[in-house]
Write a protein that holds these residues in place. Sequence first.
Motif, PDB file in Angstrom:
ATOM      1  N   ALA A 237      39.534  37.739  28.994  1.00  0.00           N
ATOM      2  CA  ALA A 237      40.838  38.270  29.572  1.00  0.00           C
ATOM      3  C   ALA A 237      40.864  39.369  29.377  1.00  0.00           C
ATOM      4  O   ALA A 237      41.116  40.321  30.015  1.00  0.00           O
ATOM      5  N   VAL A 238      40.649  40.115  28.007  1.00  0.00           N
ATOM      6  CA  VAL A 238      40.677  41.452  27.565  1.00  0.00           C
ATOM      7  C   VAL A 238      39.452  42.295  28.505  1.00  0.00           C
ATOM      8  O   VAL A 238      39.657  43.276  28.729  1.00  0.00           O
ATOM      9  N   ILE A 239      38.362  41.813  28.673  1.00  0.00           N
ATOM     10  CA  ILE A 239      37.243  42.352  29.181  1.00  0.00           C
ATOM     11  C   ILE A 239      37.841  42.775  30.950  1.00  0.00           C
ATOM     12  O   ILE A 239      37.569  43.747  31.409  1.00  0.00           O
ATOM     13  N   ALA A 240      38.505  41.628  31.408  1.00  0.00           N
ATOM     14  CA  ALA A 240      39.164  41.959  32.705  1.00  0.00           C
ATOM     15  C   ALA A 240      40.395  43.043  32.606  1.00  0.00           C
ATOM     16  O   ALA A 240      40.409  43.862  33.647  1.00  0.00           O
ATOM     17  N   GLN A 241      40.923  43.296  31.616  1.00  0.00           N
ATOM     18  CA  GLN A 241      42.088  44.224  31.398  1.00  0.00           C
ATOM     19  C   GLN A 241      41.360  45.644  31.198  1.00  0.00           C
ATOM     20  O   GLN A 241      41.757  46.555  31.733  1.00  0.00           O
ATOM     21  N   VAL A 242      40.371  45.486  30.678  1.00  0.00           N
ATOM     22  CA  VAL A 242      39.454  46.785  30.440  1.00  0.00           C
ATOM     23  C   VAL A 242      39.188  47.337  31.786  1.00  0.00           C
ATOM     24  O   VAL A 242      39.385  48.611  31.840  1.00  0.00           O
ATOM     25  N   VAL A 243      38.485  46.521  32.515  1.00  0.00           N
ATOM     26  CA  VAL A 243      38.208  47.034  33.886  1.00  0.00           C
ATOM     27  C   VAL A 243      39.502  47.676  34.757  1.00  0.00           C
ATOM     28  O   VAL A 243      39.317  48.968  35.228  1.00  0.00           O
TER      29      VAL A 243
ATOM     30  N   ALA B  71      56.007  46.027  40.414  1.00  0.00           N
ATOM     31  CA  ALA B  71      55.372  45.648  39.326  1.00  0.00           C
ATOM     32  C   ALA B  71      55.918  44.154  39.210  1.00  0.00           C
ATOM     33  O   ALA B  71      54.741  43.457  38.288  1.00  0.00           O
ATOM     34  N   VAL B  72      56.689  43.600  39.410  1.00  0.00           N
ATOM     35  CA  VAL B  72      57.066  42.171  39.466  1.00  0.00           C
ATOM     36  C   VAL B  72      55.942  41.343  39.943  1.00  0.00           C
ATOM     37  O   VAL B  72      55.387  40.422  39.499  1.00  0.00           O
ATOM     38  N   ALA B  73      55.658  41.763  41.204  1.00  0.00           N
ATOM     39  CA  ALA B  73      55.047  41.075  42.037  1.00  0.00           C
ATOM     40  C   ALA B  73      53.445  41.009  41.675  1.00  0.00           C
ATOM     41  O   ALA B  73      52.615  40.216  41.509  1.00  0.00           O
ATOM     42  N   ALA B  74      52.987  42.255  41.344  1.00  0.00           N
ATOM     43  CA  ALA B  74      51.591  42.394  40.767  1.00  0.00           C
ATOM     44  C   ALA B  74      51.186  41.590  39.202  1.00  0.00           C
ATOM     45  O   ALA B  74      50.387  41.288  39.147  1.00  0.00           O
ATOM     46  N   PHE B  75      52.682  41.481  38.410  1.00  0.00           N
ATOM     47  CA  PHE B  75      52.594  40.783  37.301  1.00  0.00           C
ATOM     48  C   PHE B  75      52.313  39.418  37.704  1.00  0.00           C
ATOM     49  O   PHE B  75      51.407  38.837  36.798  1.00  0.00           O
ATOM     50  N   ALA B  76      52.974  38.892  38.509  1.00  0.00           N
ATOM     51  CA  ALA B  76      52.732  37.652  38.951  1.00  0.00           C
ATOM     52  C   ALA B  76      51.562  37.284  39.382  1.00  0.00           C
ATOM     53  O   ALA B  76      51.104  36.191  39.063  1.00  0.00           O
ATOM     54  N   ILE B  77      50.965  38.241  40.030  1.00  0.00           N
ATOM     55  CA  ILE B  77      49.534  37.762  40.429  1.00  0.00           C
ATOM     56  C   ILE B  77      48.717  37.761  39.710  1.00  0.00           C
ATOM     57  O   ILE B  77      47.693  36.799  39.177  1.00  0.00           O
ATOM     58  N   GLY B  78      48.612  38.749  38.410  1.00  0.00           N
ATOM     59  CA  GLY B  78      47.974  38.693  37.275  1.00  0.00           C
ATOM     60  C   GLY B  78      48.252  37.452  36.569  1.00  0.00           C
ATOM     61  O   GLY B  78      47.236  36.728  35.797  1.00  0.00           O
TER      62      GLY B  78
ATOM     63  N   GLY C 289      49.875  40.894  33.424  1.00  0.00           N
ATOM     64  CA  GLY C 289      50.260  39.590  33.873  1.00  0.00           C
ATOM     65  C   GLY C 289      49.212  38.772  33.132  1.00  0.00           C
ATOM     66  O   GLY C 289      49.683  37.386  32.631  1.00  0.00           O
ATOM     67  N   ILE C 290      47.968  39.014  33.493  1.00  0.00           N
ATOM     68  CA  ILE C 290      46.694  38.431  32.884  1.00  0.00           C
ATOM     69  C   ILE C 290      46.762  38.168  31.346  1.00  0.00           C
ATOM     70  O   ILE C 290      46.795  36.913  30.664  1.00  0.00           O
ATOM     71  N   GLN C 291      47.280  39.339  30.650  1.00  0.00           N
ATOM     72  CA  GLN C 291      47.448  39.220  29.076  1.00  0.00           C
ATOM     73  C   GLN C 291      48.643  38.096  28.923  1.00  0.00           C
ATOM     74  O   GLN C 291      48.389  37.389  27.906  1.00  0.00           O
TER      75      GLN C 291
END
Length: 228
Positions: A97-103, A68-75, A135-137
């Motif tokens: 950014a939210v569109i990417a989150q939607v996907v 989770a930490v690693a994936a969050f860091a990538i985002g 992470g993107i958010q």
Amino acid sequence: MNETRDHGPLPVLLLSLTVMTGLVDAFSYLVLGHVFVANMTGNVLFAGFALTGTGGIGGISWPATLLAVAAFAIGAAFGGRWGLTRKPHRGRLLAEAVIAQVVLMTAAAFVATVAAVGDTPVRLALIALLAVAMGIQNAIVRRLAVPDLTTTVLTLTVTGLFADTMAPEVRLRRIAGVVAMFAGAAGGGALLRWATVSAPLWAAAALLMALASSSLVLARRTSATTWR
């Protein structure tokens, strides 16, 4: 952060994101094992507990928390570089950014619907998808720079609420952030109890789609120049 800067409708939009965070972390913590996909402080603690064999009842998994930490860091790394060369309007930046989150959220919801979330590969895939989205958010919200609305953590918000002297509108914004997170978590818990296991993720995806549309519409208005 500049309290006097005009943020237009951004505070309301970010409160919606905060509700969504509560929905998603309710799912991740209650369904995927003791792991958060938005709150990295909790994951670091959980990983430490699990690594020393003191995870307790519930089976904290240090590979899951570290994933989770690693994936969050990538985002976060991806989100941090989003739009740096174009300098888009803050409303459009949020919408993109939210569109990417939607996907990512829709993919996670679909997986949770058709697969057994108790299986380790499925659980890890869901953690990765959701943590990248969060992470993107977090990175984009930092770029938006609206005070007291981080959308993923509340420690500093709660501290400031009681430690600082502030204007009524600032106090209201801080209280609203806490209430939004509580509402999302309560809603996620209720959906898990009375609906399907994937319901919080579908609700989060629907909320994100509405948020992306609203952000795009608001950013195109003539008045949007004041909160660019």
